[in-house]
Design a protein around this motif. Structure first.
Motif, PDB file in Angstrom:
ATOM      1  N   UNK A  78       5.328  26.507 -28.803  1.00  0.00           N
ATOM      2  CA  UNK A  78       6.219  26.326 -27.656  1.00  0.00           C
ATOM      3  C   UNK A  78       7.081  27.558 -27.401  1.00  0.00           C
ATOM      4  N   UNK A 122      11.749  21.092 -31.166  1.00  0.00           N
ATOM      5  CA  UNK A 122      10.918  21.646 -30.105  1.00  0.00           C
ATOM      6  C   UNK A 122      11.757  22.345 -29.048  1.00  0.00           C
ATOM      7  N   UNK A 123      12.970  21.855 -28.842  1.00  0.00           N
ATOM      8  CA  UNK A 123      13.897  22.457 -27.880  1.00  0.00           C
ATOM      9  C   UNK A 123      14.765  23.524 -28.545  1.00  0.00           C
ATOM     10  N   UNK A 124      15.390  23.173 -29.658  1.00  0.00           N
ATOM     11  CA  UNK A 124      16.392  24.071 -30.230  1.00  0.00           C
ATOM     12  C   UNK A 124      15.768  25.325 -30.837  1.00  0.00           C
ATOM     13  N   UNK A 125      14.483  25.234 -31.232  1.00  0.00           N
ATOM     14  CA  UNK A 125      13.832  26.366 -31.900  1.00  0.00           C
ATOM     15  C   UNK A 125      12.470  26.711 -31.307  1.00  0.00           C
ATOM     16  N   UNK A 126      12.078  26.091 -30.206  1.00  0.00           N
ATOM     17  CA  UNK A 126      10.721  26.321 -29.689  1.00  0.00           C
ATOM     18  C   UNK A 126       9.689  26.025 -30.765  1.00  0.00           C
ATOM     19  N   UNK A 127      10.037  25.057 -31.642  1.00  0.00           N
ATOM     20  CA  UNK A 127       9.247  24.815 -32.843  1.00  0.00           C
ATOM     21  C   UNK A 127       8.301  23.641 -32.608  1.00  0.00           C
ATOM     22  N   UNK A 160      13.794  13.038 -24.169  1.00  0.00           N
ATOM     23  CA  UNK A 160      13.761  13.848 -25.387  1.00  0.00           C
ATOM     24  C   UNK A 160      15.184  14.131 -25.840  1.00  0.00           C
ATOM     25  N   UNK A 161      15.398  14.139 -27.156  1.00  0.00           N
ATOM     26  CA  UNK A 161      16.709  14.487 -27.694  1.00  0.00           C
ATOM     27  C   UNK A 161      16.947  15.989 -27.554  1.00  0.00           C
ATOM     28  N   UNK A 162      18.172  16.364 -27.217  1.00  0.00           N
ATOM     29  CA  UNK A 162      18.510  17.803 -27.164  1.00  0.00           C
ATOM     30  C   UNK A 162      18.515  18.412 -28.563  1.00  0.00           C
ATOM     31  N   UNK A 163      18.444  17.573 -29.600  1.00  0.00           N
ATOM     32  CA  UNK A 163      18.437  18.070 -30.972  1.00  0.00           C
ATOM     33  C   UNK A 163      17.017  18.246 -31.515  1.00  0.00           C
TER      34      UNK A 163
END
Lengths: 304, 304
Positions: free
Chosen positions: A172, A30-35, A24-27
């Motif tokens: 998330x 889903x990761x940067x915003x729990x979106x 998964x990209x760190x960008x």
């Protein structure tokens, strides 16, 4: 061991990937915003239980978040690929029952995730991950759980007036749910029941609250009403259907903690742990009617 | 172009990675639970602004989440590596000013992220990502923003009574913040000011609220008080220090929307967009004192 399959338009059956490698990209938002949104289903005996209910709820979560998601068909195909890969990678568990067949008692979690993806991509990222279910959850089905009641901060009318709070969506963004569980464990408990700021029983951080009351020959099963801003429980829904067919009365609260204290049994219900009886609330033992638990466990075991 | 550097005990200066390739496990709890903390700092003119304030706030966020984090020293080293890699990969922007020097007017976001990592790993995942700042944010510094007031659902006393709600922590669980911004845009606005269920002005989804009032020769700068459960703004803090030195009076609310309506200027303040003047609230134009904005902009530009 985790089996991982990405949903990918160029791979109609899903794209198998190595879960032990970064995928998964760190960008990814889903990761940067729990979106993003997710579901966790139980896979055992060759069946992903309540698959259609999970897909339907995930579609509602995604719609609340204005998230476009792959079709139910694409999910079903990717899930089939993922559980097949999972089964292929492990030995059979039941006596004489091959992995992925009806007699196989091994339990796995099928996690479905759909994120908003990269900001630059304009499309989401979706995957299915199949991993062994936790031993702890399985133990708690019989051992039960000590629960603390924690203020969720929201009043019970907020969901209707503030849809941007995403009250009915399984996103998330679970940091508060996890913090509440850590708070419970630090205080010697196992789990949490959230209470609204106006004193209504809501839900657990990863479960639905269910209580049963005997009234002569009548057995009544009650759960908090959805309008309080809780997640519609797929397992609670399946239990209600089975209980109604078995002649139980059904009810939807507004519930207050006193109702839990006075019930004949209280459970935290979820898709993977299934039925965890509540032993105590804030350190006070509550009733645990063994017969009711047995009956409900039989219903839960029959859910497909 | 994004420069990516992971914090890694075996690489004291950080481990450079390719941001265009997948670098994160789908099982990382930063993804599956939004369980992690972050900061966004502005990098321009060869300086990461307010670096120490960001590191300090991130340590507080991590502590609220019982998250162990790399040391400030490890962060500083990884950030230095990341901005050097970022500068090396792009041409200079200012006339005669090389990338990463004082005259360079290019703006980038330095994002620091620390997650709880893999459940099986027992340690977190931490990285620094440096990407170009958005053009939109830059435009809004002069164009200003139309704002809608949205109910945050929480009352203004919840932070004190319910620490598990992580009110003062900047976590990865930002789905509600993003949903509120989408709600605003669907309604023709640019941004949001959250209001508590008991009517107090709180903060923006990604910014601090600041208002100014002229009273004869006195200039007063006011921000909502932290006790309402808002994030301490690093830029608001720096502006307050500069304004105090310049002879302004400072105040900490309890503020209600009427205070915003009656102010001589209102801003949304954040580390990358900096100072965005609020043009209207719920469709009603509000005062935008140009002199106050000019003075404050000069203070913000001087922040290091």
């Amino acid at each position: 061991m985790t089996a991982l399959v990405f949903l990918d338009p160029s791979h109609p059956a899903g794209r198998v990937a190595d879960a032990a490698s970064p995928q998964l990209s760190v960008l990814d938002q889903g990761v940067t915003r729990g979106d993003g949104v997710f579901e966790s289903a139980l896979y055992t005996g060759g069946v992903v239980r309540k698959l259609e209910a999970h897909l339907a709820r995930m579609a509602v979560s995604a719609a609340s978040c204005d998230l476009s998601m792959p079709s139910a068909e694409a999910w079903r195909a990717a899930i089939a690929t993922a559980v097949a890969a999972y089964d292929a990678a492990r030995p059979s568990s039941g006596p004489g029952a091959a992995a992925g067949t009806a007699g196989d008692t091994h339990e796995a979690v099928v996690k479905l995730v759909a994120t908003r993806g990269l900001e630059s991509a304009g499309h989401g990222t979706s995957w299915v991950a199949v991993s062994p279910a936790s031993e702890l959850g399985r133990r708690q089905r019989t051992a039960g759980v000590a629960v603390v009641l924690l203020d969720r901060g929201y009043d019970s009318t907020v969901a209707e007036r503030a849809p941007w709070l995403l009250m009915g969506a399984k996103t998330l963004s679970y940091a508060v749910n996890m913090a509440a569980l850590r708070h419970a464990r630090r205080n010697g408990a196992d789990d949490v029941i959230f209470v609204s700021s106006d004193g209504r029983v809501l839900e657990g951080p990863t479960s639905t609250v269910l209580l049963a009351v005997r009234d002569g020959d009548t057995k009544r099963l009650i759960t908090p009403m959805l309008e309080t801003g809780i997640l519609p429980g797929t397992t609670q829904g399946a239990i209600f259907a089975a209980a109604e067919a078995a002649g139980w009365e059904l009810g939807y609260g507004p519930l207050v903690p006193q109702h839990l204290m006075e019930a004949d049994a209280v459970w935290l219900v979820s898709s993977v742990r299934l039925l965890a009886p509540v032993n105590s609330l804030d350190g006070i033992d509550i009733a645990r009617d063994a017969r009711l638990h047995e009956e409900l466990t039989a219903m839960v075991d029959a859910i497909r």
